[in-house]
Design an enzyme around this catalytic site. Structure first.
Site, mmCIF file in Angstrom:
data_model
loop_
_atom_site.group_PDB
_atom_site.id
_atom_site.type_symbol
_atom_site.label_atom_id
_atom_site.label_comp_id
_atom_site.label_asym_id
_atom_site.label_seq_id
_atom_site.Cartn_x
_atom_site.Cartn_y
_atom_site.Cartn_z
ATOM 1 N N LYS A 14 0.823 -1.214 0.000
ATOM 2 C CA LYS A 14 0.000 0.000 0.000
ATOM 3 C C LYS A 14 0.855 1.262 0.000
ATOM 4 O O LYS A 14 0.334 2.369 -0.121
ATOM 5 C CB LYS A 14 -0.921 -0.003 1.235
ATOM 6 C CG LYS A 14 -1.871 -1.189 1.278
ATOM 7 C CD LYS A 14 -2.989 -1.078 0.250
ATOM 8 C CE LYS A 14 -3.955 -2.249 0.347
ATOM 9 N NZ LYS A 14 -5.074 -2.168 -0.586
ATOM 10 N N LYS A 74 0.694 5.525 -4.621
ATOM 11 C CA LYS A 74 1.208 4.203 -5.035
ATOM 12 C C LYS A 74 1.785 4.302 -6.438
ATOM 13 O O LYS A 74 2.862 3.777 -6.725
ATOM 14 C CB LYS A 74 0.089 3.166 -4.992
ATOM 15 C CG LYS A 74 -0.454 2.905 -3.599
ATOM 16 C CD LYS A 74 -1.787 2.150 -3.651
ATOM 17 C CE LYS A 74 -2.485 2.260 -2.302
ATOM 18 N NZ LYS A 74 -3.923 2.081 -2.386
ATOM 19 N N GLU A 165 -7.303 -1.248 -9.666
ATOM 20 C CA GLU A 165 -8.474 -1.001 -10.524
ATOM 21 C C GLU A 165 -9.067 0.371 -10.234
ATOM 22 O O GLU A 165 -9.913 0.839 -10.985
ATOM 23 C CB GLU A 165 -9.556 -2.056 -10.261
ATOM 24 C CG GLU A 165 -9.423 -3.285 -11.117
ATOM 25 C CD GLU A 165 -10.556 -4.289 -10.908
ATOM 26 O OE1 GLU A 165 -11.181 -4.291 -9.819
ATOM 27 O OE2 GLU A 165 -10.796 -5.078 -11.816
HETATM 28 C C1 LIG Z 1 -7.918 -6.598 -9.909
HETATM 29 C C2 LIG Z 1 -7.501 -6.010 -8.600
HETATM 30 C C3 LIG Z 1 -7.698 -4.664 -8.358
HETATM 31 C C4 LIG Z 1 -7.259 -4.074 -7.172
HETATM 32 N N1 LIG Z 1 -7.367 -2.718 -7.000
HETATM 33 C C5 LIG Z 1 -6.792 -2.145 -5.904
HETATM 34 C C6 LIG Z 1 -6.735 -0.736 -5.782
HETATM 35 O O1 LIG Z 1 -7.239 0.011 -6.614
HETATM 36 N N2 LIG Z 1 -6.083 -0.211 -4.707
HETATM 37 C C7 LIG Z 1 -5.521 -1.003 -3.745
HETATM 38 O O2 LIG Z 1 -4.934 -0.478 -2.784
HETATM 39 N N3 LIG Z 1 -5.591 -2.366 -3.816
HETATM 40 C C8 LIG Z 1 -6.188 -2.950 -4.886
HETATM 41 N N4 LIG Z 1 -6.217 -4.315 -5.006
HETATM 42 C C9 LIG Z 1 -5.637 -5.157 -3.922
HETATM 43 C C10 LIG Z 1 -6.657 -6.068 -3.236
HETATM 44 O O3 LIG Z 1 -7.396 -5.334 -2.305
HETATM 45 C C11 LIG Z 1 -5.900 -7.234 -2.609
HETATM 46 O O4 LIG Z 1 -5.313 -8.010 -3.637
HETATM 47 C C12 LIG Z 1 -6.779 -8.130 -1.776
HETATM 48 O O5 LIG Z 1 -7.276 -7.454 -0.650
HETATM 49 C C13 LIG Z 1 -6.018 -9.378 -1.320
HETATM 50 O O6 LIG Z 1 -4.886 -9.023 -0.554
HETATM 51 P P1 LIG Z 1 -3.404 -9.432 -0.946
HETATM 52 O O7 LIG Z 1 -3.170 -8.986 -2.383
HETATM 53 O O8 LIG Z 1 -2.553 -8.638 0.001
HETATM 54 O O9 LIG Z 1 -3.268 -10.888 -0.817
HETATM 55 C C14 LIG Z 1 -6.675 -4.897 -6.172
HETATM 56 C C15 LIG Z 1 -6.502 -6.272 -6.420
HETATM 57 C C16 LIG Z 1 -6.875 -6.807 -7.619
HETATM 58 C C17 LIG Z 1 -6.606 -8.277 -7.870
#
Ligand SMILES: Cc1cc2nc3c(=O)[nH]c(=O)nc-3n(C[C@H](O)[C@H](O)[C@H](O)COP(=O)(O)O)c2cc1C
Length: 217
Positions: A14, A74, A165
């Protein structure tokens, strides 16, 4: 290291340390991961814009204003940001280009093999174009496979990552001239090394129990 260790160790960063950059070798590995990602019928309906300069990242960050402000730092502090772009249409020129490439790469040794490959791929493409009418959705699914490939690959390479996203695709399409090139922005991937302030680094991962998400028959 076991793969299970890698997938449980990887997490969404993050906050990135802007002073820590990917090495040129790591950048090349990321490019290879993107290019070799699998796609249905090898359709490769994508383009990847890789920003590794301050100017490039600032252009991408224009799409993280307003309600997406939470993602701006980010994008700006990551070492590199990938914009995953999806084709606006899967046209006959693209189909021909794929076929020519496969022939050049030695996968189609006979005229018959070439004909069969073209017929098979066209069948699926035309099904999504004219019957299911979901060609855009189908292509974007392939692009997300590339995102998954890059996420796992980044973990193997010891690179921190944040899939994003939360950005305004219309702003980014305009900024990068993607529409004119026949693409739209689907998702971003910020890559680099986490900052001390990355709270997510220290939180436990959370997933539904295995019995909820996997059934064995
Ligand atoms: C397609 C996709 C879009 C995401 N978009 C964001 C985002 O815009 N901002 C963010 O901080 N995290 C984003 N995430 C992170 C997810 O919140 C995170 O992958 C999920 O909570 C699982 O946690 P981990 O990746 O730490 O295992 C996104 C994840 C994916 C797969």
């Amino acid at each position: 290291m076991m793969l299970s260790e890698l997938v449980t160790r990887r997490y969404t960063s993050k906050a990135f340390d802007s002073s820590r950059k990917l090495s040129p070798a790591q950048v090349e590995e990321i490019k290879t991961l993107l290019r070799y990602s699998p796609s249905s019928t090898n359709s490769q309906p994508w383009h990847f814009v890789l920003a590794g300069t301050e100017e490039g990242k600032a252009r991408i960050a224009k799409a993280t204003s307003g309600r997406y402000e939470f993602n701006a730092a980010k994008v700006l502090n990551a070492s590199h940001v990938v914009v995953f772009c999806t084709r606006a249409s899967i046209d006959d020129d693209h189909l021909q280009r794929l076929l020519n490439q496969e022939e050049q790469d030695g996968r189609l040794p006979t005229a018959e093999a070439k004909q069969n490959q073209h017929a098979g791929r066209s069948h699926f493409v035309n099904m999504h174009r004219y019957e299911l009418k979901d060609a855009q959705h189908w292509m974007e699914k392939q692009v997300y496979l590339a995102l998954g490939t890059a996420l796992l690959g980044a973990s193997v390479l010891g690179i921190d990552a944040c899939p994003i996203e939360g950005f305004d695709a219309a702003i980014l399409n305009e900024e990068l001239g993607l529409r004119q090139q026949g693409y739209t922005a689907s998702v971003l991937l910020a890559l680099g090394h986490h900052a001390e302030s990355d709270f997510n680094k220290h939180l436990p991962k959370s997933r539904l129990p295995q019995s909820d998400v996997i059934s064995e028959i």
